[in-house]
Design a protein around this motif. Sequence first.
Motif, short mmCIF file in Angstrom:
data_model
loop_
_atom_site.label_atom_id
_atom_site.label_comp_id
_atom_site.label_asym_id
_atom_site.label_seq_id
_atom_site.Cartn_x
_atom_site.Cartn_y
_atom_site.Cartn_z
N ASP A 3 11.30 11.94 -1.15
CA ASP A 3 11.44 10.54 -1.55
C ASP A 3 12.77 10.30 -2.24
N THR A 26 11.25 7.10 2.06
CA THR A 26 10.45 8.31 2.25
C THR A 26 10.87 8.94 3.56
N LYS A 41 14.48 7.04 -4.50
CA LYS A 41 14.26 5.71 -5.07
C LYS A 41 15.52 5.22 -5.77
N HIS A 42 15.72 3.90 -5.73
CA HIS A 42 16.89 3.30 -6.37
C HIS A 42 16.49 1.96 -6.97
N HIS A 43 16.96 1.69 -8.18
CA HIS A 43 16.63 0.43 -8.85
C HIS A 43 17.79 0.04 -9.77
N SER A 49 0.75 9.92 1.30
CA SER A 49 1.09 10.49 -0.01
C SER A 49 -0.14 10.67 -0.89
N GLN A 52 15.63 -3.20 -5.69
CA GLN A 52 15.04 -1.87 -5.70
C GLN A 52 14.60 -1.51 -4.28
N PHE A 53 14.60 -0.21 -4.00
CA PHE A 53 14.12 0.23 -2.71
C PHE A 53 13.62 1.66 -2.82
N LYS A 54 12.86 2.04 -1.80
CA LYS A 54 12.34 3.40 -1.71
C LYS A 54 12.49 3.89 -0.28
#
Length: 333
Positions: free
Chosen positions: A29, A42, A31-33, A180, A38-40
């Motif tokens: 994974d 996988t 993740k960025h914020h 998950s 924000q986004f993810k």
Amino acid sequence: MHKHISSNELWDKICHNLSFPNSPLGMHDFKHHDEFGQFKLTHYNTGYGIKYSYFVADFYQDTVLENKNSFNTHFLCFNTGKQIFMEDALKSKKVKLDADICWNGTMNEGHQSNSFYFKNQQSITHNITFDHTLFKEITLRDEKFKNLKSVYRGDYIDVNFNNHVNVKQKILLNEIINVSNLDTKLQMLYLESKLLDLVYTTFNAIETDTKKEEFYLNHKDIECLHKAKQILIENIKNPPSLKELSYKAAINEFKLKKGFKQLFNTTVYGFLQNYRLCEAKELLEHGEINIGEASALVGYKSISHFSKIFKEQFGITPVQIKKESKTRYTVDC
């Protein structure tokens, strides 16, 4: 004014962290914020030439993501979020990517693109990439791939319409993103089986979905149809009419009838009859009740009609089931 995020600010970092395209086996994974959104992401590498990525993003202002591709790949892309636009930066050609559409294609080293995302609109894409040799083995002798509808063809990219995302694809995609929640050892088996099913389903959807008009169901429709199914189960003795069922399930009668058939591969009352008969068989096999009581409990007033359709369903009469119950005679539903 669009917020512009360069490739080296985002995608290059992601690829570096994942060692893409030679990412390690298993799931990872990213993740960025920040103040812009924000986004993810996988990412899952099966190890046998198929990789899967799930990207979900919410931006607080209109945003452009730049991407500079440094490898060759074949792909399937599913847009299950909002409409987005993709621009070939080398040709300044912008292509609209509608929601609930699947594309297949090839992207080569040197391709540069800009993806346009609108503020406060969740963007969701699923991507499956294939090693060149595997993709050729899958598609080489398949005539469907010789007659694809081109969406865009640039110097380094070729994008083709595959199909409108159908019900089975939506279900598989939803099952994949929920992986998950499973134990790590089960994740690999579960996810890989669903990925292979999705690949098979998608490549086989090319011909059928481009040759005939489909009836498409959104996520809300699917939820309502599952609710309708549950209502039938809970009211097996006194089921509602189609009009009542559509009202209780919050879906119009047309979608109820057509969507139920598409989603569950049976009609509303076909499902009800099968469920009733299976319940009756269970009662006769394991319960201390007679045939009249069993038929009444599942909603049949006529014992003769019940016996007739029971025999048609299972190839054995209720009387025979009851006689053989002591020896645990069973017939699968």
